[in-house]
Design a protein around this motif. Sequence first.
Motif, PDB file in Angstrom:
ATOM      1  N   UNK A 182      -9.922  10.975  -0.499  1.00 13.56           N
ATOM      2  CA  UNK A 182      -8.685  10.834   0.011  1.00 13.56           C
ATOM      3  C   UNK A 182      -8.830   9.958   1.416  1.00 13.56           C
ATOM      4  N   UNK A 183      -7.968   8.906   1.545  1.00 13.46           N
ATOM      5  CA  UNK A 183      -7.943   8.418   2.846  1.00 13.46           C
ATOM      6  C   UNK A 183      -7.056   9.184   3.838  1.00 13.46           C
ATOM      7  N   UNK A 184      -7.027   9.023   4.973  1.00  7.59           N
ATOM      8  CA  UNK A 184      -6.090   9.627   6.093  1.00  7.59           C
ATOM      9  C   UNK A 184      -5.000   9.281   5.841  1.00  7.59           C
ATOM     10  N   UNK A 185      -4.679   7.967   5.748  1.00  8.66           N
ATOM     11  CA  UNK A 185      -3.080   7.557   5.407  1.00  8.66           C
ATOM     12  C   UNK A 185      -3.172   6.549   4.786  1.00  8.66           C
ATOM     13  N   UNK A 236      -1.733  11.066  -4.032  1.00  5.80           N
ATOM     14  CA  UNK A 236      -2.788  11.744  -4.333  1.00  5.80           C
ATOM     15  C   UNK A 236      -3.887  10.923  -3.699  1.00  5.80           C
ATOM     16  N   UNK A 237      -3.863   9.906  -3.047  1.00 10.69           N
ATOM     17  CA  UNK A 237      -5.127   9.161  -2.351  1.00 10.69           C
ATOM     18  C   UNK A 237      -5.294   9.250  -1.021  1.00 10.69           C
ATOM     19  N   UNK A 238      -4.272   9.962  -0.337  1.00 13.45           N
ATOM     20  CA  UNK A 238      -4.432   9.926   1.149  1.00 13.45           C
ATOM     21  C   UNK A 238      -3.570  11.231   1.563  1.00 13.45           C
ATOM     22  N   UNK A 239      -4.033  11.707   2.648  1.00 12.71           N
ATOM     23  CA  UNK A 239      -3.367  12.944   3.248  1.00 12.71           C
ATOM     24  C   UNK A 239      -1.921  12.919   3.716  1.00 12.71           C
TER      25      UNK A 239
END
Length: 301
Positions: A182-185, A236-239
């Motif tokens: 996951x990226x952060x944003x 689903x890929x980032x916070x």
Amino acid sequence: MKVVLGTDGSDHSKFAGSFLRRYPLGTDAHVLCCSAFSTARIVTATSHPFLGPIISDQIAQAVEDAREAAARWSDAAAEEFVAEGYSAEPHVLEGDPAMALSDFAREESAAFVCVGSRGEGSLEALFLGSVARSLANFSDIDLLVCRDKESADPGLRVIFATDHSDFADRVAAKLPSLVSGRFKTIEALSIMDPSSRDLLYALPNVEKGENFAELEQGMESWLGNASAKTAEQLSALAERVDSKVLYGHDREKIVERAKELDADLIIMGAKGRSGLSRLLLGSVSHYVLHRAACSVMIVRA
């Protein structure tokens, strides 16, 4: 997931390695650290009837030195990944660096190739090195070009730039296969450019009799909904995932927005509605790749 890292011992390639270790590769990632050397780039005079026999030994030694240097660079890069718990192995490739990396990535079914924005050579382009430029323009692989940028945060702040074309939608659908964590944003970014004829044609239920104000309002509403939908698709890929619509010229606004957010990475498709202006690279992605102050991932779909 396999990833090919191109390294040549330069500071830019070392940053590419450190950036890739921040990228959400996942625990199952396998990094192939590759250095390429080209005998064709080593000046040779062996075909000269007088000088050839005299310097052939020097030419052979220069080739061997280049091979050994490539081995040192790839070994060092792989050791850094292994030291941080990643699965990695070194490889020495022979031939034109861009072509060798592209061919090797294809043979290994790698998810993407990662390189620094410039290599060891002199500046052959204003803002982009020759290897990164060749991979972007002439290869069909997904490419992560890392531009040196200081950051104390291990998490990556990402802009996903989209024009909501069919191609851009395929890029969004493909992105989960290029990320195992996951990226952060992530910000799903769309640009509202009323002068874009292609964008106007994409709007649903637009009739010829509508005035400009109505068209503009319809475009903004459509882009807002489409951007929100893309953000949801990437959730689903980032916070944290957001969406944004800006007004202006697309390529300049993407670069400006990345600077405003202090983004670490821009992800976008290789070509958009405008079609091919740089062989395999569209005009917007070409501009962003050369002008952005952060790293850029070019995805082909």
